[in-house]
Design an enzyme around this catalytic site. Structure first.
Site, PDB file in Angstrom:
ATOM      1  N   GLY A  20       5.441  18.845  -6.988  1.00 55.75           N
ATOM      2  CA  GLY A  20       5.152  17.445  -6.679  1.00 55.75           C
ATOM      3  C   GLY A  20       5.604  16.451  -7.723  1.00 55.75           C
ATOM      4  N   LYS A 183     -14.630 -15.914  10.126  1.00 53.99           N
ATOM      5  CA  LYS A 183     -15.128 -14.602  10.543  1.00 53.99           C
ATOM      6  C   LYS A 183     -16.166 -14.085   9.567  1.00 53.99           C
ATOM      7  CE  LYS A 183     -10.906 -12.576   8.584  1.00 53.99           C
ATOM      8  NZ  LYS A 183      -9.619 -11.960   8.915  1.00 53.99           N
TER       9      LYS A 183
END
Length: 298
Positions: A20, A183
């Site tokens: 990796g 909101k």
């Protein structure tokens, strides 16, 4: 961007080892050159967000060790930008941490696009940060549409924090007025209730935001505007993250006519699954910026 500038890309080799780890090698000689590294720090089907960020850091470090004269990091989408402040105890300010990592690698300048919060520029200490705006590209596209009529068009900000962005677009296209949606959030990504401030009945509504992720809030906003009597609802979002189930929600939303995004995040197969999505290229905008920086112009 290279095609727009009529220059060749620098030859670089980026590989990933079996464990990796990332391996980077710049094959061309860049000693004494101005280097522009373009890397959106975002995940897609071929790379995850943290790997993209690590590639950017290592590429800057490589250019620095290769004696580049000046290094400019062009980061169209800035990772962790939504984590720009502490909203509760014992949480990180991740956007600040990312800024410090990039600066620690020795970059001379950062260019980004429509930051989630403009104050993120302040996380970079004593170095220039250019926060480009996408509203000019959106305005060109909107003005070219057959339905566009300035007197019958309003620009909608999906929250109070986006009013400045909405105002810039409204001024650019000559829209009738700006409408704000208020909101109430119960938690990140989930909205409890919404209401509009401003008249939308009979108008073509253009919602403008910096990003669309799962599209839950966007779909609710479109439904609300349609219920309030909007003739047409079009949305503009600079960064089309479009995390599942975004495409399904957009396709199922009858109130939304079109979603316009940029390719700051490579859209790949998402545009095939999202039939209402139109992608605008940021290559001309970035190329113009690179040319101005290279020529030492404002």
């Amino acid at each position: 961007v290279a095609k727009e500038l009529q220059v060749n890309l620098c030859d670089a080799d980026v590989k990933t080892f079996a464990n990796g780890e990332i391996s980077i090698k710049v094959k061309d000689n860049i000693r004494g050159d101005d280097c522009f590294i373009i890397q959106p720090t975002t995940g897609n089907e071929s790379i995850d967000i943290n790997t993209a960020l690590m590639e950017l850091l290592l590429m800057i470090h490589t250019a620095k060790l290769s004696s580049a004269k000046r290094i400019t990091a062009i980061v169209p989408y800035f990772a962790y930008s939504r984590q720009d402040r502490k909203v509760q105890s014992r949480v990180p300010i991740s956007a600040s941490a990312v800024a410090q990592l990039i600066q620690a690698m020795g970059v001379d300048r950062v260019v980004t696009l429509d930051l989630h919060c403009g104050q993120i520029q302040g996380f970079f200490r004593n170095m220039p940060v250019d926060n480009l705006q996408m509203f000019t590209e959106f305005s060109k596209y909107i003005r070219s549409q057959s339905w566009f009529e300035p007197a019958k068009t309003v620009v909608v900000s999906p929250d109070a924090g986006g009013v400045e962005r909405a105002t810039l677009l409204a001024d650019c296209i000559g829209a009738s007025h700006v409408v704000t949606i208020l909101k109430r959030r119960i938690e990140a990504g989930k909205v409890d209730s919404m209401q509009t401030v401003g008249n939308v009945e009979g108008y073509n509504c253009v919602i403008v935001d910096d990003m669309v992720d799962t599209a839950g809030t966007l779909v609710k906003a479109c439904d609300l505007l349609k219920q309030m009597g909007a003739a047409r609802v079009v949305a503009c979002a600079t960064h089309g993250i479009l995390t599942d189930p975004a495409c399904q929600r957009l396709n199922d939303c009858e109130a939304l006519n079109e979603l316009i995004i940029s390719n700051s995040i490579p859209p790949e197969s998402k545009t095939e699954r999202c039939k209402k999505v139109t992608v605008l290229s940021i290559a001309p905008l970035l190329a113009h910026t690179v040319a101005r920086l290279q020529d030492r112009k404002s």
